[in-house]
Motif scaffolding. Structure first.
Motif, mmCIF file in Angstrom:
data_model
loop_
_atom_site.group_PDB
_atom_site.id
_atom_site.type_symbol
_atom_site.label_atom_id
_atom_site.label_comp_id
_atom_site.label_asym_id
_atom_site.label_seq_id
_atom_site.Cartn_x
_atom_site.Cartn_y
_atom_site.Cartn_z
ATOM 1 N N HIS A 231 -2.011 -4.875 -3.773
ATOM 2 C CA HIS A 231 -2.748 -3.643 -3.126
ATOM 3 C C HIS A 231 -3.963 -3.110 -4.270
ATOM 4 O O HIS A 231 -4.984 -2.720 -3.800
ATOM 5 N N LYS B 145 -8.680 -10.073 0.291
ATOM 6 C CA LYS B 145 -7.274 -9.513 0.311
ATOM 7 C C LYS B 145 -6.427 -10.938 0.043
ATOM 8 O O LYS B 145 -5.483 -10.783 -0.698
ATOM 9 N N TRP C 81 -7.105 -5.435 -4.568
ATOM 10 C CA TRP C 81 -8.115 -5.405 -3.456
ATOM 11 C C TRP C 81 -8.746 -3.999 -3.276
ATOM 12 O O TRP C 81 -9.747 -3.964 -3.092
ATOM 13 N N SER C 82 -7.964 -2.858 -3.715
ATOM 14 C CA SER C 82 -8.477 -1.584 -3.581
ATOM 15 C C SER C 82 -9.565 -1.512 -4.726
ATOM 16 O O SER C 82 -10.273 -0.558 -4.331
ATOM 17 N N ASN D 62 -18.398 4.301 -1.430
ATOM 18 C CA ASN D 62 -17.957 4.096 -2.564
ATOM 19 C C ASN D 62 -19.262 3.390 -3.584
ATOM 20 O O ASN D 62 -19.517 3.983 -4.735
ATOM 21 N N HIS D 63 -19.888 2.417 -3.098
ATOM 22 C CA HIS D 63 -20.916 1.860 -3.898
ATOM 23 C C HIS D 63 -22.249 2.852 -4.069
ATOM 24 O O HIS D 63 -22.596 3.098 -5.036
ATOM 25 N N GLN E 71 -13.748 -9.368 3.648
ATOM 26 C CA GLN E 71 -12.187 -8.643 3.511
ATOM 27 C C GLN E 71 -11.319 -9.615 3.429
ATOM 28 O O GLN E 71 -10.396 -9.287 2.560
ATOM 29 N N ASN F 58 -7.431 3.222 0.744
ATOM 30 C CA ASN F 58 -7.554 1.961 1.159
ATOM 31 C C ASN F 58 -6.331 1.308 2.066
ATOM 32 O O ASN F 58 -6.018 0.048 1.788
ATOM 33 N N ALA G 47 -14.945 -1.775 5.624
ATOM 34 C CA ALA G 47 -15.896 -1.948 4.786
ATOM 35 C C ALA G 47 -17.042 -0.967 4.500
ATOM 36 O O ALA G 47 -17.765 -0.989 3.571
ATOM 37 N N ALA H 251 0.850 -1.287 0.063
ATOM 38 C CA ALA H 251 -0.151 0.200 -0.133
ATOM 39 C C ALA H 251 0.859 1.373 -0.100
ATOM 40 O O ALA H 251 0.285 2.173 -0.761
ATOM 41 N N LEU I 196 -20.598 5.892 -6.293
ATOM 42 C CA LEU I 196 -20.733 5.261 -7.816
ATOM 43 C C LEU I 196 -22.058 5.338 -8.549
ATOM 44 O O LEU I 196 -22.335 5.681 -9.693
ATOM 45 N N ALA J 274 -16.286 0.721 1.626
ATOM 46 C CA ALA J 274 -16.981 0.223 0.300
ATOM 47 C C ALA J 274 -18.336 0.785 0.001
ATOM 48 O O ALA J 274 -18.790 0.896 -0.824
ATOM 49 N N GLN J 275 -19.049 0.563 1.191
ATOM 50 C CA GLN J 275 -20.466 1.214 1.185
ATOM 51 C C GLN J 275 -20.476 2.597 0.583
ATOM 52 O O GLN J 275 -21.501 2.927 -0.279
ATOM 53 N N GLN K 108 -12.764 -2.720 -3.533
ATOM 54 C CA GLN K 108 -13.236 -2.046 -2.404
ATOM 55 C C GLN K 108 -13.862 -0.609 -3.120
ATOM 56 O O GLN K 108 -14.962 -0.285 -2.613
ATOM 57 N N THR K 109 -13.175 -0.175 -4.118
ATOM 58 C CA THR K 109 -13.671 1.119 -4.856
ATOM 59 C C THR K 109 -15.126 0.733 -5.362
ATOM 60 O O THR K 109 -15.747 1.629 -5.473
ATOM 61 N N PHE K 110 -15.040 -0.260 -6.039
ATOM 62 C CA PHE K 110 -16.345 -0.838 -6.589
ATOM 63 C C PHE K 110 -17.513 -1.230 -5.710
ATOM 64 O O PHE K 110 -18.774 -1.415 -5.869
ATOM 65 N N GLY K 111 -17.184 -1.170 -4.319
ATOM 66 C CA GLY K 111 -18.358 -1.376 -3.282
ATOM 67 C C GLY K 111 -18.386 -2.533 -3.176
ATOM 68 O O GLY K 111 -19.610 -2.894 -2.617
ATOM 69 N N ALA K 112 -17.398 -3.557 -3.591
ATOM 70 C CA ALA K 112 -17.883 -4.985 -3.257
ATOM 71 C C ALA K 112 -17.462 -5.440 -2.042
ATOM 72 O O ALA K 112 -17.377 -6.790 -1.754
ATOM 73 N N ASN K 113 -16.533 -4.741 -1.262
ATOM 74 C CA ASN K 113 -16.038 -5.336 0.045
ATOM 75 C C ASN K 113 -17.289 -5.413 1.245
ATOM 76 O O ASN K 113 -18.106 -4.615 1.185
ATOM 77 N N SER K 114 -17.090 -6.240 2.102
ATOM 78 C CA SER K 114 -17.743 -6.320 3.191
ATOM 79 C C SER K 114 -16.903 -6.769 4.331
ATOM 80 O O SER K 114 -15.840 -7.620 3.882
ATOM 81 N N ALA K 115 -17.415 -6.505 5.669
ATOM 82 C CA ALA K 115 -16.599 -6.991 7.006
ATOM 83 C C ALA K 115 -16.305 -8.494 6.652
ATOM 84 O O ALA K 115 -15.416 -8.781 7.165
#
Lengths: 231, 251
Positions: A183, A204, A186-187, B237-238, A200, B216, B231, A118, B241, B234-235, A190-197
């Motif tokens: 990085h 990664k 993964w980033s 960002n979602h 994660q 990130n 996360a 990162a 966008l 991410a919410q 996350q930017t596309f909003g597809a991450n969740s707790a």
């Protein structure tokens, strides 16, 4: 605070930090797909000079009936150059924004600075860009290749990696690429909003595995020339 | 415990600050970090010197007033802990401790360790709310909320707005703060009508106020006293966008 609505999708996207990040993410995915295809092509070196050179020739003849000789190849190159411009433009713009955001730094070094991957995204990206310039001059145009431009792709590759310092530089560059992908992928997710707790750690790990496969897949070629496996 | 403190002293927003060295001989391990600073300040007052200014209020870890960078760590070495809840037993006798204010262009230093965090209020003003008619409260069970959304919204709602995320971010970004608010309201039914415009407006304000962009890295989550998950970014960002693609606007 009155926000002026950005009615045009280009200015809406380019107008926010997240929009610029999404540009970096999309162009990054373009590079990632290209790099995977490139790696698969490179591995043909293990099937001998005929297979490798036939593949190299085939790249120039794909879709020749419609787009002409090297038509598709130049199309891919145009997409890549366009992506490089957007990727770096957005990244430099966010780099500048980040520099401006903390004009006075800390006296005591920050303990938590993130992973090595990162922290090296920005300079690592610059180094990869410089490597790509050398790489094109070496193996595409042949300008800095011992055999020059018009030789077989296979022989150019072997001649180039026969110089240990070139092979070493190449391996270091693909390690830098691997860190950037680790990085970056993964980033991007996350930017596309597809991450969740919950996802994660898995995401990664996925980025790490993709990066490791690509690093090994590229580094194995100069290593094989250095050890005499590919002659 | 005997401690050497190096504290950022700055008389006014315009003044040039510097790290000033102090020694304390009688620190108890059971003191909180702020009590330790209180002891120092009493000593400074008795010596007819200017005491060190720092923000604090509840001293229970829930108001978000306190906060300083301790040895390069926002809120100090203990995870999920505000400065007021940090105790001196996490340090050793003879330690040198560097204490600095949050560093960000959007958080200008007012005096010593006190920074102006009004920038967070500006971000909240641009979308950190839901619009409802005042009057008698509706029956709480009238709108069902599924448990996962309720839990995730509540996790995000624990943000106390202390600003540690900005202080720790290598880009000086307030992304985790903004994301916590957007996630908190965006996951609940009452937050839906303004969900798209909230995300773009709060982000636009954050960008305008000279916070950096998120890369990130995750330093924000590491120092967050409430452990707001990465996360939630991410919410944000979602939602941003989505709003960018559909061209959501509030006028």
């Amino acid at each position: 605070m009155v926000i002026t609505p950005q009615r045009n999708i280009v200015s809406r996207t380019w107008g926010t930090s997240v929009g610029k990040k999404s540009v970096i993410a999309v162009t990054g995915i373009v590079f990632l797909l290209y790099v995977i295809a490139h790696m698969i092509g490179n591995l043909k070196v293990f099937f001998g000079i005929e297979t490798f050179d036939a593949y190299s020739q085939h790249l120039r003849e794909i879709g020749e009936a419609i787009f002409g000789y090297e038509g598709v190849l130049w199309g891919i190159r145009a997409v890549l150059v366009g992506s490089v411009v957007l990727h770096m433009w957005a990244a430099f713009s966010l780099w500048y924004q980040a520099k401006k955001a903390r004009p006075i730094g800390y006296q005591h070094r920050q303990r938590w600075e993130g992973s090595y991957a990162a922290r090296t995204m920005r300079w690592g990206g610059v180094i990869i860009a410089l490597f790509v310039i050398w790489h094109i001059l070496d193996l595409t145009t042949g300008t800095v290749n011992p055999l020059g431009g018009d030789e077989s792709a296979y022989l150019k590759l072997v001649a180039s990696f026969d110089r240990w310092y070139v092979a070493l530089f190449y391996i270091l560059a693909v390690v830098a690429l691997g860190l950037h992908i680790r990085h970056g992928l993964w980033s991007a997710i996350q930017t596309f909003g597809a991450n969740s707790a919950l996802k994660q750690n898995a995401l990664k790990t996925f980025a790490f595995v993709v990066a490791a496969v690509i690093t090994i897949g590229f580094a194995i070629v100069p290593l094989s020339v250095m050890t005499g496996l590919v002659r | 415990m005997k401690l050497t403190l190096r504290i950022w002293r700055q008389a006014s927003p315009e003044a040039k600050g510097k790290m000033q060295k102090y020694t304390l001989d009688d620190v108890e391990p059971d003191m909180s970090f702020l009590e330790m600073l209180d002891v120092l300040n009493e000593k400074l007052v008795l010596d007819d010197k200017d005491p060190v200014s720092f923000d604090h209020d509840c001293r229970e870890g829930i108001c978000g007033s306190c906060g300083m960078v301790i040895n390069g760590n926002a809120h100090g070495p203990q995870k999920f802990t505000t400065t007021c809840q940090l105790h001196m037993r996490h340090f050793n006798d003879g330690d040198t401790i560097d204490i600095e204010p949050w560093r960000a262009k959007a958080f200008p230093v007012v005096k010593d360790l006190v920074v102006d965090r009004s920038a967070f209020d500006e971000i909240i003003k641009s979308g950190g709310y839901i619009s409802v008619n005042t009057g008698s409260a509706p029956e709480a069970h009238a709108i069902p909320v599924d448990k996962v959304s309720a839990d995730d919204a509540f996790d995000a709602a624990t943000c106390i707005g202390c600003g540690a995320c900005v202080a720790a971010c290598p880009n000086g970004s307030s992304m985790l703060f903004t994301a916590a608010k957007v996630t908190h309201l965006g996951l609940l039914p009452q937050g839906q009508p303004e969900r798209a415009t909230r995300a773009i407006n709060m982000l636009a304000t954050q960008d305008e106020l000279d916070f950096g962009g998120c890369t990130n890295v995750g330093a924000c989550h590491e120092v967050c006293p409430k452990g707001i998950p990465l996360a939630s970014i991410a919410q944000l960002n979602h939602d941003v966008l989505g709003a960018t693609l559909t061209g959501a606007r509030s006028d």
